[in-house]
Design an enzyme around this catalytic site. Structure first.
Site, PDB file in Angstrom:
ATOM      1  N   SER A 119       3.615   5.091   5.120  1.00 47.93           N
ATOM      2  CA  SER A 119       3.822   4.206   3.971  1.00 47.93           C
ATOM      3  C   SER A 119       3.620   2.755   4.361  1.00 47.93           C
ATOM      4  O   SER A 119       3.457   1.908   3.499  1.00 47.93           O
ATOM      5  CB  SER A 119       5.207   4.413   3.374  1.00 47.93           C
ATOM      6  OG  SER A 119       6.158   4.574   4.370  1.00 47.93           O
ATOM      7  N   HIS A 140      -2.672   7.899   1.667  1.00 47.30           N
ATOM      8  CA  HIS A 140      -1.276   7.680   1.269  1.00 47.30           C
ATOM      9  C   HIS A 140      -1.013   8.226  -0.131  1.00 47.30           C
ATOM     10  O   HIS A 140      -1.573   7.751  -1.112  1.00 47.30           O
ATOM     11  CB  HIS A 140      -0.974   6.165   1.329  1.00 47.30           C
ATOM     12  CG  HIS A 140       0.451   5.843   1.075  1.00 47.30           C
ATOM     13  ND1 HIS A 140       0.868   4.731   0.395  1.00 47.30           N
ATOM     14  CD2 HIS A 140       1.586   6.503   1.421  1.00 47.30           C
ATOM     15  CE1 HIS A 140       2.183   4.722   0.330  1.00 47.30           C
ATOM     16  NE2 HIS A 140       2.643   5.786   0.936  1.00 47.30           N
ATOM     17  N   GLU A 152      -3.951   6.141  -1.941  1.00 49.99           N
ATOM     18  CA  GLU A 152      -4.508   4.962  -1.287  1.00 49.99           C
ATOM     19  C   GLU A 152      -5.275   5.440  -0.063  1.00 49.99           C
ATOM     20  O   GLU A 152      -4.718   6.147   0.794  1.00 49.99           O
ATOM     21  CB  GLU A 152      -3.395   4.004  -0.859  1.00 49.99           C
ATOM     22  CG  GLU A 152      -2.778   3.251  -2.027  1.00 49.99           C
ATOM     23  CD  GLU A 152      -1.592   2.384  -1.634  1.00 49.99           C
ATOM     24  OE1 GLU A 152      -1.411   1.325  -2.232  1.00 49.99           O
ATOM     25  OE2 GLU A 152      -0.810   2.785  -0.739  1.00 49.99           O
ATOM     26  N   ASN A 190       3.235  -0.157  -1.910  1.00 49.48           N
ATOM     27  CA  ASN A 190       4.521  -0.461  -1.276  1.00 49.48           C
ATOM     28  C   ASN A 190       4.712  -1.954  -1.060  1.00 49.48           C
ATOM     29  O   ASN A 190       5.840  -2.454  -1.077  1.00 49.48           O
ATOM     30  CB  ASN A 190       4.654   0.290   0.052  1.00 49.48           C
ATOM     31  CG  ASN A 190       4.956   1.764  -0.172  1.00 49.48           C
ATOM     32  OD1 ASN A 190       5.400   2.146  -1.258  1.00 49.48           O
ATOM     33  ND2 ASN A 190       4.713   2.587   0.831  1.00 49.48           N
TER      34      ASN A 190
HETATM   35  N1  3HC Z   1       7.769  17.957  -7.764  1.00 53.63           N
HETATM   36  C1  3HC Z   1       6.817  18.519  -8.549  1.00 53.63           C
HETATM   37  N2  3HC Z   1       6.683  18.236  -9.860  1.00 53.63           N
HETATM   38  C2  3HC Z   1       7.564  17.389 -10.406  1.00 53.63           C
HETATM   39  C3  3HC Z   1       8.595  16.779  -9.663  1.00 53.63           C
HETATM   40  C4  3HC Z   1       8.672  17.104  -8.291  1.00 53.63           C
HETATM   41  N3  3HC Z   1       9.603  16.546  -7.498  1.00 53.63           N
HETATM   42  N4  3HC Z   1       9.308  15.969 -10.498  1.00 53.63           N
HETATM   43  C5  3HC Z   1       8.752  16.064 -11.707  1.00 53.63           C
HETATM   44  N5  3HC Z   1       7.702  16.910 -11.658  1.00 53.63           N
HETATM   45  C6  3HC Z   1       6.785  17.239 -12.740  1.00 53.63           C
HETATM   46  C7  3HC Z   1       7.406  18.015 -13.834  1.00 53.63           C
HETATM   47  O1  3HC Z   1       7.311  19.414 -13.602  1.00 53.63           O
HETATM   48  C8  3HC Z   1       6.566  17.607 -15.026  1.00 53.63           C
HETATM   49  O2  3HC Z   1       5.350  18.305 -14.981  1.00 53.63           O
HETATM   50  P1  3HC Z   1       4.552  18.689 -16.319  1.00 53.63           P
HETATM   51  O3  3HC Z   1       4.221  17.381 -17.008  1.00 53.63           O
HETATM   52  O4  3HC Z   1       3.339  19.409 -15.805  1.00 53.63           O
HETATM   53  O5  3HC Z   1       5.481  19.543 -17.110  1.00 53.63           O
HETATM   54  C9  3HC Z   1       6.226  16.146 -14.752  1.00 53.63           C
HETATM   55  O6  3HC Z   1       6.397  15.977 -13.352  1.00 53.63           O
HETATM   56  C10 3HC Z   1       7.132  15.191 -15.498  1.00 53.63           C
HETATM   57  O7  3HC Z   1       8.450  15.507 -15.111  1.00 53.63           O
HETATM   58  P2  3HC Z   1       9.719  15.413 -16.072  1.00 53.63           P
HETATM   59  O8  3HC Z   1       9.279  15.483 -17.501  1.00 53.63           O
HETATM   60  O9  3HC Z   1      10.756  16.345 -15.597  1.00 53.63           O
HETATM   61  O10 3HC Z   1      10.306  14.020 -15.698  1.00 53.63           O
HETATM   62  P3  3HC Z   1       9.870  12.605 -16.096  1.00 53.63           P
HETATM   63  O11 3HC Z   1       9.071  12.520 -17.336  1.00 53.63           O
HETATM   64  O12 3HC Z   1      11.137  11.888 -15.997  1.00 53.63           O
HETATM   65  O13 3HC Z   1       8.885  12.159 -14.912  1.00 53.63           O
HETATM   66  C11 3HC Z   1       8.393  11.292 -12.788  1.00 53.63           C
HETATM   67  C12 3HC Z   1       9.261  12.246 -13.580  1.00 53.63           C
HETATM   68  C13 3HC Z   1       6.943  11.761 -12.862  1.00 53.63           C
HETATM   69  C14 3HC Z   1       8.876  11.337 -11.360  1.00 53.63           C
HETATM   70  C15 3HC Z   1       8.497   9.845 -13.430  1.00 53.63           C
HETATM   71  O14 3HC Z   1       9.843   9.481 -13.524  1.00 53.63           O
HETATM   72  C16 3HC Z   1       7.782   8.788 -12.607  1.00 53.63           C
HETATM   73  O15 3HC Z   1       6.581   8.582 -12.736  1.00 53.63           O
HETATM   74  N6  3HC Z   1       8.554   8.064 -11.762  1.00 53.63           N
HETATM   75  C17 3HC Z   1       8.015   7.033 -10.852  1.00 53.63           C
HETATM   76  C18 3HC Z   1       7.848   7.649  -9.495  1.00 53.63           C
HETATM   77  C19 3HC Z   1       7.266   6.686  -8.505  1.00 53.63           C
HETATM   78  O16 3HC Z   1       7.248   5.469  -8.678  1.00 53.63           O
HETATM   79  N7  3HC Z   1       6.760   7.227  -7.371  1.00 53.63           N
HETATM   80  C20 3HC Z   1       6.212   6.413  -6.306  1.00 53.63           C
HETATM   81  C21 3HC Z   1       7.270   5.999  -5.351  1.00 53.63           C
HETATM   82  S1  3HC Z   1       6.623   5.056  -3.997  1.00 53.63           S
HETATM   83  C22 3HC Z   1       6.045   6.222  -2.913  1.00 53.63           C
HETATM   84  O17 3HC Z   1       6.170   7.396  -3.098  1.00 53.63           O
HETATM   85  C23 3HC Z   1       5.362   5.686  -1.704  1.00 53.63           C
HETATM   86  C24 3HC Z   1       6.131   6.016  -0.473  1.00 53.63           C
HETATM   87  O18 3HC Z   1       5.362   5.576   0.636  1.00 53.63           O
HETATM   88  C25 3HC Z   1       7.471   5.339  -0.418  1.00 53.63           C
END
Ligand code: 3HC
Length: 470
Positions: A119, A140, A152, A190
């Protein structure tokens, strides 16, 4: 390259998610973990994630079996010998990653591409630890990997010509959108996301607003899919703290100093979802105190006045609470300054404001159909303070020549589920509004990183309302 067999080393949340992404795209995967216990956790991740898709009818039982059938799980790295690409998703420690890359370099066939899902650590340093620096890249992914649409792709000064675009094509085959960038701490996402999350922790630490209020403000006021504390818990507080440390090492910017409160959570072992508790997941707060505001005066907020009148509140000359529009003088212990952003009502309280008035204002705003966010009367309150500083970072990134506007916008939309990219958000808020908001933040905090980026200032001075795009 064909990329028919891919190795994934480390099957934590990210590694298991990455293995699933490849298997879903029809590519055979060898997933490697250090011991049987860790391997079982990886298998569990894969079972749960594909099980969720099955339950939702997104996969048939046969498709799920096919996907899982493409994944071989093992504790032996020998299975990686013939892989076309190996991605590591092991803990974010340079010594651990260097040792792994050195081993993979000796083990894998000469054409194998070695990729890191780091990351924030230096891809160049990892490349230099191998005898094939030209075949090392960053790839990434974002949590949850099966869902977030961005990869990325990171090339270094020694990456073979053409390899970055081959890996970008592979990302497209996985159903993701690649953004190709150079090797700089935190890459695009990030480097923008973590300082914003860290800033939210600072506001909490300074008592500007509460955890849930800040989460609500950013979700409901800006339209972000998760609040900063929910997202920190998803990413892992230890990971967040490590990334902040790496950003600070590279930039020495005051904006990249890890918040002491974030460190305290990590020291206490409260790491977020992975440990069961982070900012969320602790003992529930007590019942919020109740207040009984019966009479109110509303100044400069006609829609709020109408909604309260419709709910039976009469305007009074001697009210329990006075709700005034932003900018009006807070003036008395009964006065609360209200700033409405969509359905969020930020309630700014000064040192004069009585607790009764805050509680009364909170209840009145709820009755009027808003989500109240009580906060201290500081420049930008919660939303503008967090958002404008975040957008300013994006302008600074573009201005430094690191990434194009379109790539920055796409990265934040696809990597973090933003409803619009930073430049789109900036243009819809108004360049002058953001520039002026930053000036106010800077005047209050005197923090160099809060001064408006020169480009933003110049565009406003020139009377432009959009960023120039090719
Ligand atoms: N694993 C697999 N699938 C998942 C999941 C998981 N942990 N969490 C949610 N899903 C799927 C669900 O099954 C659903 O799929 P579908 O549309 O095919 O039915 C879809 O994602 C949407 O899930 P939900 O309706 O249950 O939940 P939300 O609408 O609340 O969405 C989210 C969940 C997609 C996680 C949304 O809240 C989001 O986009 N959050 C932002 C996440 C983010 O910013 N991530 C980046 C973080 S930084 C990073 O990772 C970099 C690292 O280096 C630190």
């Amino acid at each position: 390259m064909a990329f028919e067999l891919v190795g994934v080393v480390g099957l934590g949340t990210m590694g298991a998610g990455i293995a699933e992404v490849f298997a879903r795209a029809g590519i055979r995967v060898t997933g490697v973990e250090a011991d049987e216990q860790a391997l079982a956790r990886g298998r569990d991740h894969l079972d749960r994630s594909t099980g969720r898709a099955l339950q939702k009818g997104k996969l048939t039982p046969a498709e799920r079996a096919e996907i899982l059938g493409r994944v071989t799980l093992t504790t032996s790295r020998a299975g990686l010998r013939d892989a076309d690409l190996v991605i590591e998703a092991v803990p974010e420690r340079m010594d651990v990653k260097v040792a792994l890359f050195t081993e993979l370099d000796g083990l894998c066939k000469p054409s194998t591409v070695l990729a890191t899902n780091t990351s924030s650590l230096s891809v160049t340093a990892l490349a230099a630890a191998t005898a094939r620096p030209d075949r090392v890249v960053g790839m990434h992914f974002f949590n949850p990997a099966p869902v977030m649409g961005l990869v990325e792709v990171v090339g270094t000064v020694v990456t073979a010509p053409g390899l970055v675009s081959e890996i970008a094509d592979l990302a497209v085959r996985l159903g993701k959108t690649p953004v190709t960038v150079g090797d700089r701490a935190g890459f695009v996402v990030n480097r923008l996301l973590l300082p914003y999350l860290n800033h939210a922790v600072t506001l909490l630490d300074q008592g500007v607003a509460g955890r849930d209020d800040i989460d609500n403000a950013m979700k409901l006021g800006v339209g972000l899919p998760m609040g900063p504390f929910e997202l920190l818990d998803l990413i892992g507080l230890d990971t967040a703290c490590e990334i902040m440390g790496v950003l600070f090492e590279e930039s020495r910017s005051d904006r990249h100093v890890p918040s002491p409160l974030l460190r305290s959570y990590v020291d206490a072992g409260l790491l977020g979802r992975k440990s069961g508790r982070g900012f969320h997941g602790g003992p529930a707060d007590g019942q919020p105190e109740k207040a009984a505001a019966r009479t109110v005066r509303v100044v400069g907020l006609p829609e709020l006045a109408d909604r309260l009148a419709a709910a039976g509140f009469k305007d009074s000359d001697d009210p329990d609470v006075i709700l005034v529009a932003g900018g009006a003088d807070p003036g008395s212990p009964k006065t609360v300054r209200v700033q409405l952003t969509g359905q969020v009502a930020q309630l700014a309280t000064s040192v004069l404001t009585a607790q009764e008035a805050v509680l009364g204002a909170r209840d009145l705003l709820k009755i009027a159909g808003y989500t109240p966010v009580p906060c201290r009367d500081r420049a930008g309150l919660v939303i503008d303070a967090l958002l404008f500083a975040h957008l300013n970072d994006a302008v600074g990134m573009y201005e430094s020549g690191y990434a194009a506007i379109g790539d920055i916008d796409a990265a934040m939309r696809l990597g973090c589920g933003y409803p619009a990219g930073p430049f789109e958000l900036l243009e819809s808020a108004g360049l002058a509004t953001v520039r002026d908001g930053l000036r106010a933040l800077y005047a209050e905090r005197r923090s160099p990183s809060l001064a408006p980026a020169p480009l933003l200032d110049h565009l406003v001075t020139a009377g432009l309302t959009r960023f120039p795009r090719p």
